[in-house]
Design a protein around this motif. Structure first.
Motif, PDB file in Angstrom:
ATOM      1  N   THR A   1       0.588  -8.829  19.330  1.00  0.00           N
ATOM      2  CA  THR A   1       0.621 -10.046  18.512  1.00  0.00           C
ATOM      3  C   THR A   1      -0.784 -10.472  18.096  1.00  0.00           C
ATOM      4  O   THR A   1      -0.957 -11.123  17.060  1.00  0.00           O
ATOM      5  CB  THR A   1       1.309 -11.194  19.261  1.00  0.00           C
ATOM      6  OG1 THR A   1       0.662 -11.400  20.533  1.00  0.00           O
ATOM      7  CG2 THR A   1       2.777 -10.880  19.513  1.00  0.00           C
ATOM      8  N   THR A   2      -1.783 -10.095  18.884  1.00  0.00           N
ATOM      9  CA  THR A   2      -3.170 -10.409  18.528  1.00  0.00           C
ATOM     10  C   THR A   2      -3.657  -9.519  17.390  1.00  0.00           C
ATOM     11  O   THR A   2      -4.300  -9.986  16.441  1.00  0.00           O
ATOM     12  CB  THR A   2      -4.087 -10.230  19.746  1.00  0.00           C
ATOM     13  OG1 THR A   2      -3.660 -11.096  20.809  1.00  0.00           O
ATOM     14  CG2 THR A   2      -5.534 -10.554  19.393  1.00  0.00           C
TER      15      THR A   2
ATOM     16  N   SER B   1      -1.725  -7.583  15.310  1.00  0.00           N
ATOM     17  CA  SER B   1      -0.830  -7.533  14.142  1.00  0.00           C
ATOM     18  C   SER B   1      -0.041  -8.834  14.039  1.00  0.00           C
ATOM     19  O   SER B   1       1.190  -8.838  14.156  1.00  0.00           O
ATOM     20  CB  SER B   1       0.119  -6.338  14.266  1.00  0.00           C
ATOM     21  OG  SER B   1      -0.570  -5.152  14.556  1.00  0.00           O
ATOM     22  N   PRO B   2      -0.719  -9.941  13.828  1.00  0.00           N
ATOM     23  CA  PRO B   2      -0.056 -11.248  13.924  1.00  0.00           C
ATOM     24  C   PRO B   2       1.025 -11.499  12.890  1.00  0.00           C
ATOM     25  O   PRO B   2       1.911 -12.332  13.116  1.00  0.00           O
ATOM     26  CB  PRO B   2      -1.217 -12.238  13.750  1.00  0.00           C
ATOM     27  CG  PRO B   2      -2.249 -11.477  12.979  1.00  0.00           C
ATOM     28  CD  PRO B   2      -2.135 -10.068  13.469  1.00  0.00           C
ATOM     29  N   ASP B   3       1.001 -10.780  11.781  1.00  0.00           N
ATOM     30  CA  ASP B   3       1.942 -11.074  10.699  1.00  0.00           C
ATOM     31  C   ASP B   3       2.987  -9.975  10.485  1.00  0.00           C
ATOM     32  O   ASP B   3       3.670  -9.967   9.462  1.00  0.00           O
ATOM     33  CB  ASP B   3       1.172 -11.295   9.392  1.00  0.00           C
ATOM     34  CG  ASP B   3       0.178 -12.437   9.497  1.00  0.00           C
ATOM     35  OD1 ASP B   3       0.555 -13.482  10.068  1.00  0.00           O
ATOM     36  OD2 ASP B   3      -0.967 -12.279   9.034  1.00  0.00           O
ATOM     37  N   ASP B   4       3.102  -9.046  11.428  1.00  0.00           N
ATOM     38  CA  ASP B   4       4.011  -7.906  11.244  1.00  0.00           C
ATOM     39  C   ASP B   4       4.793  -7.660  12.540  1.00  0.00           C
ATOM     40  O   ASP B   4       4.322  -6.976  13.444  1.00  0.00           O
ATOM     41  CB  ASP B   4       3.221  -6.661  10.857  1.00  0.00           C
ATOM     42  CG  ASP B   4       4.107  -5.526  10.374  1.00  0.00           C
ATOM     43  OD1 ASP B   4       5.269  -5.470  10.804  1.00  0.00           O
ATOM     44  OD2 ASP B   4       3.630  -4.699   9.574  1.00  0.00           O
TER      45      ASP B   4
ATOM     46  N   GLN C   1       4.341  -4.985  15.681  1.00  0.00           N
ATOM     47  CA  GLN C   1       4.209  -5.490  17.050  1.00  0.00           C
ATOM     48  C   GLN C   1       5.162  -4.760  17.989  1.00  0.00           C
ATOM     49  O   GLN C   1       4.782  -4.340  19.090  1.00  0.00           O
ATOM     50  CB  GLN C   1       4.489  -6.987  17.083  1.00  0.00           C
ATOM     51  CG  GLN C   1       3.458  -7.845  16.396  1.00  0.00           C
ATOM     52  CD  GLN C   1       3.904  -9.286  16.248  1.00  0.00           C
ATOM     53  OE1 GLN C   1       4.940  -9.692  16.791  1.00  0.00           O
ATOM     54  NE2 GLN C   1       3.147 -10.077  15.494  1.00  0.00           N
TER      55      GLN C   1
ATOM     56  N   THR D   1       5.177 -15.144  26.154  1.00  0.00           N
ATOM     57  CA  THR D   1       4.515 -14.282  25.180  1.00  0.00           C
ATOM     58  C   THR D   1       5.567 -13.444  24.461  1.00  0.00           C
ATOM     59  O   THR D   1       6.776 -13.652  24.636  1.00  0.00           O
ATOM     60  CB  THR D   1       3.487 -13.370  25.872  1.00  0.00           C
ATOM     61  OG1 THR D   1       4.165 -12.552  26.851  1.00  0.00           O
ATOM     62  CG2 THR D   1       2.403 -14.181  26.572  1.00  0.00           C
ATOM     63  N   PHE D   2       5.118 -12.474  23.686  1.00  0.00           N
ATOM     64  CA  PHE D   2       6.000 -11.628  22.879  1.00  0.00           C
ATOM     65  C   PHE D   2       7.116 -10.999  23.709  1.00  0.00           C
ATOM     66  O   PHE D   2       8.247 -10.868  23.246  1.00  0.00           O
ATOM     67  CB  PHE D   2       5.156 -10.538  22.216  1.00  0.00           C
ATOM     68  CG  PHE D   2       5.937  -9.577  21.352  1.00  0.00           C
ATOM     69  CD1 PHE D   2       6.307  -9.919  20.056  1.00  0.00           C
ATOM     70  CD2 PHE D   2       6.292  -8.315  21.829  1.00  0.00           C
ATOM     71  CE1 PHE D   2       7.017  -9.034  19.252  1.00  0.00           C
ATOM     72  CE2 PHE D   2       7.004  -7.428  21.034  1.00  0.00           C
ATOM     73  CZ  PHE D   2       7.358  -7.790  19.734  1.00  0.00           C
TER      74      PHE D   2
END
Length: 250
Positions: free
Chosen positions: A32-33, A35-38, A42, A193-194
């Motif tokens: 997530t760090t 690739s924050p927008d994909d 992730q 978290t993710f």
């Protein structure tokens, strides 16, 4: 029967499960760090890291404890082996399950601390839905079938690669992203978290995993009726790597 001292086997299950969850949670945070927008990327990053880590951990701890890292695998080992006098005893099963669960919680805490997060931060990610539970049934049943088919056919040596590959693939072909492990499910509730799961969602996942255990064990018995004779080889042979000599036989 595993000749390794009980405390060493329990330590291996604790440490192996802890490092597995550290890999799952840590790679999720990193994904997530980076690739924050994909979200798709992730998941790819998280699944690849988990698959490779799982294979490496099985190689590391397998000769000591069998590298179960999963209460449903240990339960299947006890159930399928009890008539043949192989596999875990009931006492071993309880010890393994406790060590695995405590290890999973420790793994989440370790990952949180490595990424400068609160040591314990319960997840708010709701995963309560029927289609997700079905995904867990499928993922868990397939995992049990794979592991015991490898043991019975004398192919325990390929378990690290095969199990890692299966879990990596199941991230993508199941709706739940394949937790397939009650201990890991509990551990992942300790990180927001993710990779986290809300504590309220844990019971549904665990029940689905137990259903998957029953389905996987039943299918394994139907396909490999002599599987109990190979329960001592799950996940990795306990005698230093010597696989059973019944390859090709059910």
């Amino acid at each position: 029967m595993n000749p390794v001292a009980t405390w060493r086997r329990l330590l291996a299950e604790f440490a192996g499960t802890a490092l597995l969850v550290t890999a799952v949670v840590g790679s999720g945070v990193m994904a997530t760090t980076l690739s924050p927008d994909d979200v798709g990327l992730q998941l790819l990053e998280n699944s690849v890291a988990t698959a490779f880590a799982l294979g490496a951990l099985i190689l590391t701890f397998g000769p000591v404890s069998g590298a179960h890292f999963n209460p449903v695998v240990s339960a299947a080992d006890w159930f399928l082996g009890r008539r043949a006098g192989t596999g875990l005893t009931a006492g071993d099963l309880g010890g393994y399950a406790l060590a695995q669960t405590l290890g999973a919680i420790a793994g989440s805490i370790l990952a949180n601390l490595m990424f400068d997060l609160a040591a314990v931060d319960f997840s708010g990610r709701d995963r309560s839905a029927g289609h997700l539970w079905l995904g867990e049934v499928v993922a868990t049943a397939g995992l049990i079938l794979l592991i015991f088919a490898l043991a019975r056919s004398g192919r325990s040596a390929v378990a690290p690669a095969a199990v890692g590959a299966y879990i990596g693939a199941a991230y993508w072909f199941t709706s739940s992203t394949s937790f397939a492990n009650p201990a890991v499910t509990i551990g992942r509730a300790f990180t927001d978290t993710f990779a986290g799961i809300a504590p309220a969602s844990v019971p549904g996942f665990v029940v689905a995993q137990l259903v998957g255990l029953a389905a996987g064990a039943a299918l394994t018995l139907a396909l490999y009726p002599g599987v109990g004779q190979a329960a001592d080889e799950v996940v990795v042979a306990h005698d230093g790597g010597t696989a059973p000599t019944h390859a090709g036989r059910p």
